[in-house]
Write a protein that holds these residues in place. Structure first.
Motif, PDB file in Angstrom:
ATOM      1  N   GLY A 253       2.869 -24.750 -32.074  1.00 29.46           N
ATOM      2  CA  GLY A 253       4.025 -24.512 -32.925  1.00 29.46           C
ATOM      3  C   GLY A 253       3.909 -24.886 -34.392  1.00 29.46           C
ATOM      4  N   HIS A 254       2.766 -25.381 -34.838  1.00 29.86           N
ATOM      5  CA  HIS A 254       2.597 -25.704 -36.257  1.00 29.86           C
ATOM      6  C   HIS A 254       2.260 -24.434 -37.043  1.00 29.86           C
ATOM      7  CE1 HIS A 254       1.955 -29.682 -34.411  1.00 29.86           C
ATOM      8  NE2 HIS A 254       2.553 -30.114 -35.502  1.00 29.86           N
ATOM      9  N   ILE A 255       2.796 -24.323 -38.247  1.00 31.44           N
ATOM     10  CA  ILE A 255       2.554 -23.149 -39.080  1.00 31.44           C
ATOM     11  C   ILE A 255       1.473 -23.478 -40.102  1.00 31.44           C
ATOM     12  CG2 ILE A 255       3.553 -21.558 -40.756  1.00 31.44           C
ATOM     13  CD1 ILE A 255       6.245 -21.951 -39.304  1.00 31.44           C
ATOM     14  N   ILE A 256       0.441 -22.638 -40.137  1.00 32.78           N
ATOM     15  CA  ILE A 256      -0.655 -22.775 -41.085  1.00 32.78           C
ATOM     16  C   ILE A 256      -0.383 -21.817 -42.248  1.00 32.78           C
ATOM     17  CG2 ILE A 256      -3.168 -22.590 -41.380  1.00 32.78           C
ATOM     18  CD1 ILE A 256      -2.212 -24.715 -39.286  1.00 32.78           C
ATOM     19  N   SER A 257      -0.586 -22.282 -43.460  1.00 30.04           N
ATOM     20  CA  SER A 257      -0.336 -21.458 -44.644  1.00 30.04           C
ATOM     21  C   SER A 257      -1.249 -20.241 -44.682  1.00 30.04           C
ATOM     22  CB  SER A 257      -0.565 -22.297 -45.911  1.00 30.04           C
ATOM     23  OG  SER A 257      -0.562 -21.462 -47.056  1.00 30.04           O
ATOM     24  N   ARG A 258      -0.702 -19.105 -45.084  1.00 33.20           N
ATOM     25  CA  ARG A 258      -1.496 -17.890 -45.235  1.00 33.20           C
ATOM     26  C   ARG A 258      -2.532 -18.045 -46.335  1.00 33.20           C
ATOM     27  NH1 ARG A 258       1.725 -12.625 -45.981  1.00 33.20           N
ATOM     28  NH2 ARG A 258       2.382 -13.713 -47.853  1.00 33.20           N
ATOM     29  N   ASN A 259      -2.347 -19.019 -47.222  1.00 34.84           N
ATOM     30  CA  ASN A 259      -3.275 -19.240 -48.325  1.00 34.84           C
ATOM     31  C   ASN A 259      -4.404 -20.199 -47.952  1.00 34.84           C
ATOM     32  OD1 ASN A 259      -1.759 -17.577 -50.043  1.00 34.84           O
ATOM     33  ND2 ASN A 259      -0.371 -19.251 -50.485  1.00 34.84           N
ATOM     34  N   SER A 260      -4.481 -20.570 -46.691  1.00 34.45           N
ATOM     35  CA  SER A 260      -5.535 -21.478 -46.236  1.00 34.45           C
ATOM     36  C   SER A 260      -6.891 -20.786 -46.323  1.00 34.45           C
ATOM     37  CB  SER A 260      -5.290 -21.894 -44.788  1.00 34.45           C
ATOM     38  OG  SER A 260      -4.082 -22.596 -44.666  1.00 34.45           O
ATOM     39  N   THR A 261      -7.947 -21.588 -46.360  1.00 34.14           N
ATOM     40  CA  THR A 261      -9.295 -21.025 -46.366  1.00 34.14           C
ATOM     41  C   THR A 261      -9.588 -20.432 -44.991  1.00 34.14           C
ATOM     42  OG1 THR A 261     -10.349 -23.061 -45.587  1.00 34.14           O
ATOM     43  CG2 THR A 261     -10.077 -22.799 -47.996  1.00 34.14           C
ATOM     44  N   ALA A 262     -10.580 -19.561 -44.945  1.00 29.64           N
ATOM     45  CA  ALA A 262     -10.984 -18.962 -43.666  1.00 29.64           C
ATOM     46  C   ALA A 262     -11.393 -20.058 -42.681  1.00 29.64           C
ATOM     47  CB  ALA A 262     -12.135 -17.979 -43.884  1.00 29.64           C
ATOM     48  N   ARG A 263     -12.064 -21.085 -43.160  1.00 28.72           N
ATOM     49  CA  ARG A 263     -12.482 -22.194 -42.291  1.00 28.72           C
ATOM     50  C   ARG A 263     -11.256 -22.900 -41.707  1.00 28.72           C
ATOM     51  NH1 ARG A 263     -17.112 -24.786 -41.816  1.00 28.72           N
ATOM     52  NH2 ARG A 263     -17.931 -23.935 -43.750  1.00 28.72           N
ATOM     53  N   ASP A 264     -10.268 -23.188 -42.549  1.00 33.65           N
ATOM     54  CA  ASP A 264      -9.063 -23.870 -42.069  1.00 33.65           C
ATOM     55  C   ASP A 264      -8.290 -22.997 -41.074  1.00 33.65           C
ATOM     56  OD1 ASP A 264      -9.641 -26.104 -43.562  1.00 33.65           O
ATOM     57  OD2 ASP A 264      -8.253 -25.605 -45.195  1.00 33.65           O
ATOM     58  N   ILE A 265      -8.218 -21.706 -41.335  1.00 34.93           N
ATOM     59  CA  ILE A 265      -7.521 -20.806 -40.409  1.00 34.93           C
ATOM     60  C   ILE A 265      -8.257 -20.793 -39.070  1.00 34.93           C
ATOM     61  CG2 ILE A 265      -6.942 -18.394 -39.935  1.00 34.93           C
ATOM     62  CD1 ILE A 265      -6.318 -18.148 -42.973  1.00 34.93           C
ATOM     63  N   HIS A 266      -9.580 -20.737 -39.108  1.00 31.51           N
ATOM     64  CA  HIS A 266     -10.359 -20.742 -37.864  1.00 31.51           C
ATOM     65  C   HIS A 266     -10.135 -22.031 -37.074  1.00 31.51           C
ATOM     66  CE1 HIS A 266     -13.720 -20.266 -35.103  1.00 31.51           C
ATOM     67  NE2 HIS A 266     -14.139 -21.470 -35.452  1.00 31.51           N
ATOM     68  N   VAL A 267     -10.280 -23.157 -37.758  1.00 30.22           N
ATOM     69  CA  VAL A 267     -10.205 -24.454 -37.068  1.00 30.22           C
ATOM     70  C   VAL A 267      -8.778 -24.816 -36.693  1.00 30.22           C
ATOM     71  CG1 VAL A 267     -10.589 -26.940 -37.355  1.00 30.22           C
ATOM     72  CG2 VAL A 267     -12.320 -25.315 -38.150  1.00 30.22           C
ATOM     73  N   ASP A 268      -7.861 -24.725 -37.665  1.00 31.65           N
ATOM     74  CA  ASP A 268      -6.495 -25.217 -37.454  1.00 31.65           C
ATOM     75  C   ASP A 268      -5.592 -24.229 -36.729  1.00 31.65           C
ATOM     76  OD1 ASP A 268      -7.297 -27.491 -38.836  1.00 31.65           O
ATOM     77  OD2 ASP A 268      -6.496 -26.774 -40.754  1.00 31.65           O
ATOM     78  N   PHE A 269      -5.951 -22.950 -36.745  1.00 30.29           N
ATOM     79  CA  PHE A 269      -5.131 -21.933 -36.087  1.00 30.29           C
ATOM     80  C   PHE A 269      -5.876 -21.269 -34.930  1.00 30.29           C
ATOM     81  CE2 PHE A 269      -4.225 -17.308 -35.915  1.00 30.29           C
ATOM     82  CZ  PHE A 269      -2.976 -17.367 -35.318  1.00 30.29           C
TER      83      PHE A 269
ATOM     84  N   ASP B  88     -17.625 -18.921 -49.114  1.00 26.98           N
ATOM     85  CA  ASP B  88     -17.383 -20.065 -49.985  1.00 26.98           C
ATOM     86  C   ASP B  88     -16.830 -19.540 -51.310  1.00 26.98           C
ATOM     87  OD1 ASP B  88     -17.403 -22.284 -51.618  1.00 26.98           O
ATOM     88  OD2 ASP B  88     -19.533 -22.719 -51.347  1.00 26.98           O
ATOM     89  N   PRO B  89     -15.573 -19.867 -51.637  1.00 26.67           N
ATOM     90  CA  PRO B  89     -14.986 -19.336 -52.875  1.00 26.67           C
ATOM     91  C   PRO B  89     -15.758 -19.750 -54.130  1.00 26.67           C
ATOM     92  CG  PRO B  89     -13.345 -20.521 -51.553  1.00 26.67           C
ATOM     93  CD  PRO B  89     -14.668 -20.699 -50.884  1.00 26.67           C
ATOM     94  N   ALA B  90     -16.482 -20.866 -54.058  1.00 27.43           N
ATOM     95  CA  ALA B  90     -17.230 -21.348 -55.218  1.00 27.43           C
ATOM     96  C   ALA B  90     -18.668 -20.823 -55.228  1.00 27.43           C
ATOM     97  CB  ALA B  90     -17.239 -22.873 -55.224  1.00 27.43           C
ATOM     98  N   GLN B  91     -19.010 -19.989 -54.257  1.00 28.60           N
ATOM     99  CA  GLN B  91     -20.370 -19.470 -54.130  1.00 28.60           C
ATOM    100  C   GLN B  91     -20.776 -18.704 -55.379  1.00 28.60           C
ATOM    101  OE1 GLN B  91     -22.698 -19.548 -51.509  1.00 28.60           O
ATOM    102  NE2 GLN B  91     -24.045 -18.513 -52.926  1.00 28.60           N
ATOM    103  N   THR B  92     -21.940 -18.998 -55.888  1.00 29.23           N
ATOM    104  CA  THR B  92     -22.495 -18.201 -56.980  1.00 29.23           C
ATOM    105  C   THR B  92     -23.540 -17.274 -56.370  1.00 29.23           C
ATOM    106  OG1 THR B  92     -24.133 -19.904 -57.453  1.00 29.23           O
ATOM    107  CG2 THR B  92     -22.092 -19.960 -58.732  1.00 29.23           C
TER     108      THR B  92
END
Length: 160
Positions: A40-56, A91-95
């Motif tokens: 029942g916890h809501i994860i922000s749509r603005n979360s990173t892909a890693r956070d969405i995978h792990v936390d959701f 990785d958003p900071a990936q060069t």
């Protein structure tokens, strides 16, 4: 559950539709709560892909004790589950190298494939597929726009 012409159909009454939730979100019309975990916890749509995978996403993994699947002889739950697997995340900071930028431009799918595989040919194929898809989207016009109001929603499940 019903079977029609070889298709499994799940029929859901309108009053039940708001009780559906899972990996594909829910049907309450509010995209802000589509990433609701199994508890029942809501994860922000603005979360990173890693956070969405792990936390959701991982909260919806079918656990051995809850699995309804049956397995052929010699196979079991563990045959189809690799709980240690962690996908690669962008990785958003990936060069990126000049070669990657030359092949991909700003195409994030192409850049991801280049970074993940290290192969210019795969990145190039991804870039071409993305450009084809965008071209089709631009050229496509809706053929028919129909709104249907009914007492039941019929969802077809494809079973292979």
């Amino acid at each position: 559950m019903e079977i029609h012409n070889g298709w499994d159909s799940l029929i859901i009454q309108n009053e039940q539709i708001r009780n559906i939730t899972g990996l594909l979100g829910n049907y309450n019309g509010d995209p802000e709560d589509d990433l609701t975990t199994q508890d029942g916890h809501i994860i922000s749509r603005n979360s990173t892909a890693r956070d969405i995978h792990v936390d959701f996403g991982l909260t919806w993994r079918v656990r051995r004790q809850h699995s309804l699947f049956t397995y052929p002889i010699g196979k079991n739950y563990s045959t189809f589950q690799n709980e240690a697997f962690t996908p690669m995340f962008p990785d958003p900071a990936q060069t990126f190298t000049p070669e990657a930028r030359n092949i991909c431009g700003d195409d994030e799918f192409c850049l991801y494939d280049y970074h993940t595989t290290g192969r210019a040919d795969i990145a190039g194929a991804t870039r071409a597929a993305t450009q084809t898809f965008k071209s089709i989207q631009i050229q496509a016009e809706p053929v028919l726009n129909i709104q249907i109001h009914c007492n039941m929603l019929r969802v077809k499940l494809i079973v292979e």
